[in-house]
Design a protein around this motif. Structure first.
Motif, mmCIF file in Angstrom:
data_model
loop_
_atom_site.group_PDB
_atom_site.id
_atom_site.type_symbol
_atom_site.label_atom_id
_atom_site.label_comp_id
_atom_site.label_asym_id
_atom_site.label_seq_id
_atom_site.Cartn_x
_atom_site.Cartn_y
_atom_site.Cartn_z
ATOM 1 N N GLU A 20 40.373 -24.071 26.523
ATOM 2 C CA GLU A 20 40.814 -22.860 27.207
ATOM 3 C C GLU A 20 42.029 -22.261 26.512
ATOM 4 O O GLU A 20 42.872 -22.966 25.969
ATOM 5 N N PRO A 87 37.433 -19.379 32.422
ATOM 6 C CA PRO A 87 38.557 -20.325 32.281
ATOM 7 C C PRO A 87 39.830 -19.658 31.766
ATOM 8 O O PRO A 87 40.939 -20.015 32.176
ATOM 9 N N ASN A 88 39.668 -18.679 30.873
ATOM 10 C CA ASN A 88 40.839 -17.958 30.380
ATOM 11 C C ASN A 88 41.416 -17.018 31.425
ATOM 12 O O ASN A 88 42.629 -16.811 31.476
#
Length: 260
Positions: A20, A87-88
């Motif tokens: 990530e 996720p980012n």
């Protein structure tokens, strides 16, 4: 660096590291990359110090924007960022919320979810594709697009090691001259465009594995299992001959929307 570790140990280590965000500190001692001479993040901080409202497109985990905001002498009154990978989005939201920055989840090809002329500064570091008409739309007259793009044939040495020779149209897909034409077609004036070719060294196979897991478009569908023979051969090559050398390409855009 873990030069004495076995192939299996190094591959397992590279496969276990979280991917990530855009924090590359794990590579320290395992890989090196020459940085562009213009110092994008510091230059972005200077631009942010003069902006009233700023947008960072495809912010990743928000690390670069967070650094630049922290260095700005007077951050903008309003900042926003977009990101498409869930996720980012979560990571960027946690990192940037304390700075008052709103992170908006949006797909790479979606229109920017902001009003016309909403920003006097649009930033981006390594956008997948710059959507020039949307960038021009959200800039106010006199506003600036300041960004560092990945250039043509970037890290092509490692791509071709795993995938074989690539067609010229693929290698030249991020040609800055074409991108300049796209920016101008959208009504932007390109004030400056600089390009550099930079040396990268991979010192062990763990760094290669983690890089290909993190930068997923280099070798699409990469898995250790699918490429185990090539990985093992590269591990042995690094042991015999030293680091695997590749080259990244970067270009810096400074474009302005005309006043009228």
């Amino acid at each position: 660096m873990t030069g004495r570790a076995s192939f299996e140990e190094l591959v397992a280590e590279g496969a276990a590291v979280p991917t990530e965000g855009w924090d590359f500190s794990w590579f320290e001692g395992r890989a090196t990359e020459q940085r562009p001479s213009w110092g994008y993040a510091v230059s972005a901080a200077e631009r942010l110090s003069r902006a009233r409202a700023a947008l960072d497109i495809q912010t990743g985990g928000g690390e670069v924007l967070d650094f630049a905001l922290g260095r700005a002498t007077r951050p903008p009154a309003r900042t926003a960022a977009t990101e498409g990978w869930p996720p980012n989005v979560a990571k960027a939201t946690a990192l940037l919320a304390p700075r008052g920055t709103v992170v908006v989840a949006t797909g790479e090809d979606d229109p920017l979810p902001f009003a016309d002329g909403a920003f006097d500064l649009v930033l981006s570091r390594h956008p997948v594709t710059p959507h020039w008409r949307e960038i021009a739309r959200v800039l106010r007259p006199g506003g600036t697009y300041f960004a560092q793009h990945v250039g043509p044939a970037s890290v092509v040495e490692i791509v071709e090691y795993f995938l074989g020779p690539q067609p010229e149209e693929v290698k030249q897909g991020r040609d800055p001259r074409r991108e300049r034409a796209g920016a101008e077609a959208a009504g932007l004036d390109v004030v400056a465009l600089r390009a550099e070719r930079l040396r990268i060294e991979f010192h062990d196979i763990a760094a290669v594995v983690h890089f290909l897991r993190k930068v997923i478009w280099m070798v699409p569908g990469f898995t250790v299992e699918a490429y185990e023979p090539r990985l093992r051969a590269l591990h042995e090559r690094i042991g015999r001959a030293g680091p695997f050398v590749a080259h990244s390409t970067r270009h810096l855009f400074d474009a302005r929307k005309p006043e009228r």
